[in-house]
Scaffold this active site. Structure first.
Site, PDB file in Angstrom:
ATOM      1  N   CYS A 111      -1.287 -11.345  -1.389  1.00  0.00           N
ATOM      2  CA  CYS A 111      -0.564 -11.294  -2.611  1.00  0.00           C
ATOM      3  C   CYS A 111       0.895 -10.787  -2.180  1.00  0.00           C
ATOM      4  O   CYS A 111       1.631 -10.064  -2.827  1.00  0.00           O
ATOM      5  CB  CYS A 111      -0.875 -10.605  -3.814  1.00  0.00           C
ATOM      6  SG  CYS A 111      -2.630 -11.395  -4.418  1.00  0.00           S
ATOM      7  N   ASP A 136       5.201   0.612  -8.985  1.00  0.00           N
ATOM      8  CA  ASP A 136       3.886   0.112  -8.642  1.00  0.00           C
ATOM      9  C   ASP A 136       2.851   1.052  -8.255  1.00  0.00           C
ATOM     10  O   ASP A 136       3.123   1.295  -6.687  1.00  0.00           O
ATOM     11  CB  ASP A 136       4.031  -1.367  -8.080  1.00  0.00           C
ATOM     12  CG  ASP A 136       2.454  -1.925  -7.789  1.00  0.00           C
ATOM     13  OD1 ASP A 136       1.648  -1.037  -7.908  1.00  0.00           O
ATOM     14  OD2 ASP A 136       2.832  -2.914  -7.212  1.00  0.00           O
ATOM     15  N   HIS A 192       4.037  -6.745  -3.968  1.00  0.00           N
ATOM     16  CA  HIS A 192       2.992  -7.462  -4.398  1.00  0.00           C
ATOM     17  C   HIS A 192       3.432  -8.531  -5.280  1.00  0.00           C
ATOM     18  O   HIS A 192       4.301  -8.229  -6.253  1.00  0.00           O
ATOM     19  CB  HIS A 192       2.030  -6.444  -4.856  1.00  0.00           C
ATOM     20  CG  HIS A 192       0.803  -7.124  -5.230  1.00  0.00           C
ATOM     21  ND1 HIS A 192       0.315  -7.976  -6.303  1.00  0.00           N
ATOM     22  CD2 HIS A 192      -0.657  -6.992  -4.234  1.00  0.00           C
ATOM     23  CE1 HIS A 192      -0.844  -8.390  -6.293  1.00  0.00           C
ATOM     24  NE2 HIS A 192      -1.311  -7.732  -5.245  1.00  0.00           N
ATOM     25  N   GLN A 243      -1.441   1.422  -4.946  1.00  0.00           N
ATOM     26  CA  GLN A 243      -1.895   1.632  -3.749  1.00  0.00           C
ATOM     27  C   GLN A 243      -1.682   3.311  -3.501  1.00  0.00           C
ATOM     28  O   GLN A 243      -1.858   3.880  -2.570  1.00  0.00           O
ATOM     29  CB  GLN A 243      -1.479   1.170  -2.796  1.00  0.00           C
ATOM     30  CG  GLN A 243      -1.746  -0.529  -2.797  1.00  0.00           C
ATOM     31  CD  GLN A 243      -3.116  -0.585  -2.378  1.00  0.00           C
ATOM     32  OE1 GLN A 243      -4.005   0.191  -2.153  1.00  0.00           O
ATOM     33  NE2 GLN A 243      -3.803  -1.918  -2.942  1.00  0.00           N
ATOM     34  N   LYS A 303      -9.059   0.274  -8.307  1.00  0.00           N
ATOM     35  CA  LYS A 303      -8.952   0.603  -6.849  1.00  0.00           C
ATOM     36  C   LYS A 303      -9.270   2.026  -6.615  1.00  0.00           C
ATOM     37  O   LYS A 303      -8.841   2.327  -5.440  1.00  0.00           O
ATOM     38  CB  LYS A 303      -7.539   0.207  -6.508  1.00  0.00           C
ATOM     39  CG  LYS A 303      -7.331  -1.188  -6.598  1.00  0.00           C
ATOM     40  CD  LYS A 303      -5.636  -1.392  -6.113  1.00  0.00           C
ATOM     41  CE  LYS A 303      -5.267  -2.851  -6.768  1.00  0.00           C
ATOM     42  NZ  LYS A 303      -5.707  -4.020  -5.581  1.00  0.00           N
TER      43      LYS A 303
HETATM   44  N1  PMP Z   1       0.324  -3.914  -6.868  1.00  0.00           N
HETATM   45  C1  PMP Z   1      -0.273  -3.746  -5.558  1.00  0.00           C
HETATM   46  C2  PMP Z   1       0.671  -2.917  -4.463  1.00  0.00           C
HETATM   47  C3  PMP Z   1      -1.642  -4.092  -5.254  1.00  0.00           C
HETATM   48  O1  PMP Z   1      -2.119  -3.643  -4.213  1.00  0.00           O
HETATM   49  C4  PMP Z   1      -2.209  -4.717  -6.263  1.00  0.00           C
HETATM   50  C5  PMP Z   1      -3.632  -5.081  -6.006  1.00  0.00           C
HETATM   51  N2  PMP Z   1      -4.000  -5.804  -4.935  1.00  0.00           N
HETATM   52  C6  PMP Z   1      -1.541  -5.051  -7.457  1.00  0.00           C
HETATM   53  C7  PMP Z   1      -0.265  -4.240  -7.675  1.00  0.00           C
HETATM   54  C8  PMP Z   1      -2.283  -5.710  -8.661  1.00  0.00           C
HETATM   55  O2  PMP Z   1      -3.643  -5.052  -9.040  1.00  0.00           O
HETATM   56  P1  PMP Z   1      -4.454  -5.495 -10.032  1.00  0.00           P
HETATM   57  O3  PMP Z   1      -5.035  -6.810  -9.414  1.00  0.00           O
HETATM   58  O4  PMP Z   1      -5.441  -4.682 -10.263  1.00  0.00           O
HETATM   59  O5  PMP Z   1      -3.787  -5.721 -11.283  1.00  0.00           O
END
Ligand code: PMP
Length: 408
Positions: free
Chosen positions: A363, A197, A120, A200, A223
């Site tokens: 992203c 990270d 991401h 998910q 999430k």
């Molecule tokens: N890493 C991953 C794998 C994600 O799916 C996301 C959210 N789409 C993020 C980081 C960023 O999360 P946040 O927008 O809550 O900071």
């Protein structure tokens, strides 16, 4: 406890009750909130709200206790120690915290950061920023055609120049569950730190940070049924102690003079300013809700839904191309394209049938480049997703396919 049948479980989610016709398939972006979480936040403001860690009065002590209790709950949830839980805004802030607090101080020209091609942007851009300032370099574990990382390259990639390996636990696009423990073991063998990270994974599967063998693990509350504006960075205490502060201000100091200051121990060192107390309390309520369901049940539910959706798509919609691995190492995330129709058009058409999905690069531009598509549509599942939701999604997708049939 077995997972409650999601039909009944939906009743716990006021938004889903309010929109009975909505098929919400964008939980990988953000989840809906159960009444228990909404009530915990509301109760905090009704009964406990006060400045934490500062006031000498009873209410302030109670608010502080609620905040610290939330920290204990989060620690239990991921198998950590209380003092290792740093409350941040979200995964993005947690990853930036490590990049700045550790990276800026420790990286030098010639050092390397090992990432993956499926990351991401939240686990790419902070490293770009820090590498620009330190002269360190980025390398990436390649992504294979089956949606899994090509770990056979790990041996050559992991030289003693690699100072940190930062990898996503579960892909937000492909659903791939990466073998983080195996990667961490290899990383440690060359003396590299490991950042995971967990945006998910924490919401969807049982996670024990010590078993992962990582040094840092980051995730977002919103999430996993919790409020926005609250997330967690977990760090091994011995490592956290070596980190410089990220943000400076109140609450993170030991002593301050006009021209210098000394800093508190972790986790306070990394929690400058008034924290998001109500949000932390709400996140703890979300964790308790998930614990009642049982994370193993949550995971099983999503595995089953993903297998069911993929089987139906394969069987009934040959015009749809899905991505990601097939097997038990895949979460409830289904990315796809419909012929050459743009992902946004497909998502907009699905919305006409009450199906909420996300379209775009999610992203993850490097990942989409590798897949050879500009964008995908993504359906993602969670605890409240039912088989009927999947059925309605598939039936709507057939209508969308019929509508676009001349352009396919
Ligand atoms: N890493 C991953 C794998 C994600 O799916 C996301 C959210 N789409 C993020 C980081 C960023 O999360 P946040 O927008 O809550 O900071």
């Amino acid at each position: 406890m077995a997972i409650v049948t999601p039909q009944t479980l939906r009743q716990d989610f006021p938004l889903l009750v309010h929109h009975p016709e909505l098929v919400y398939l964008n939980s990988a972006a953000t989840s809906q909130k159960p009444q228990a979480v909404i009530e915990a936040v509301s109760r905090y403001y009704r009964e406990l709200n006060a400045s934490v860690h500062r006031g000498a009065y009873t209410l302030s002590a109670q608010a502080s206790e609620a905040y610290e209790q939330a920290r204990r709950t989060l620690a239990r949830f991921i198998g950590a120690e209380e003092r290792e839980i740093i409350f941040v805004r979200n995964t993005t802030e947690a990853l930036n915290l490590v990049a700045y607090a550790w990276g800026l101080r420790n990286l030098q020209p010639g050092d390397e950061i090992l990432l993956t091609e499926m990351e991401h942007h939240a686990n790419l851009v902070p490293w770009h920023l820090v590498c620009e300032r330190t002269g360190a370099r980025i390398k990436a574990i390649p992504l294979g055609d089956d949606g899994r990382l090509e770990l056979e390259h790990l041996g050559t990639l992991l030289t003693e120049r690699v100072r940190l390996v930062s990898v996503m636990h579960v892909s937000n696009v492909l659903g791939t569950v990466n073998p983080v423990a195996q990667i961490a073991q290899a990383a440690r063998a060359v003396g590299a730190l490991v950042l995971v990270d967990g945006a998910q994974s924490a919401p969807h599967m049982p996670v024990d940070v010590r078993a992962l063998g990582a040094d840092f693990y980051a995730f977002s509350g919103h999430k996993m049924l919790g409020p926005t504006g609250i997330g967690v960075l977990w760090g091994r205490y011995e490592v956290l102690e070596t980190l410089a502060p990220f943000l400076g201000g109140g609450s993170m100091i030991r002593e301050v003079y006009v021209d210098r200051s000394t800093y508190a121990q972790p986790p306070q060192r990394f929690e400058a300013g008034t924290p998001a107390v109500a949000e932390a309390v709400g996140l703890a309520a979300a964790v308790e809700y998930l614990e009642r369901l049982g994370m193993a049940n949550v995971w099983q539910h999503e595995l089953e839904l993903a297998a069911y959706a993929l089987a139906r798509l394969d069987e009934e919609l040959p015009e749809v191309r899905t991505f990601g691995p097939r097997g038990q190492d895949r979460s409830g995330v289904i990315p796809f394209v419909l012929g050459s129709i743009h992902a946004h058009d497909v998502a907009t058409a699905l919305d006409q049938y009450g199906i909420a999905v996300r379209a775009g690069h999610h992203c993850a531009q490097p990942l989409h480049r590798k897949l050879g598509v500009a964008a995908t549509v993504r359906a993602s599942f969670y605890v409240y997703t039912t088989r009927e939701d999947v059925d309605r999604f598939i039936e709507a997708l057939k209508k969308v396919r019929d509508f676009f049939k001349d352009w396919l």
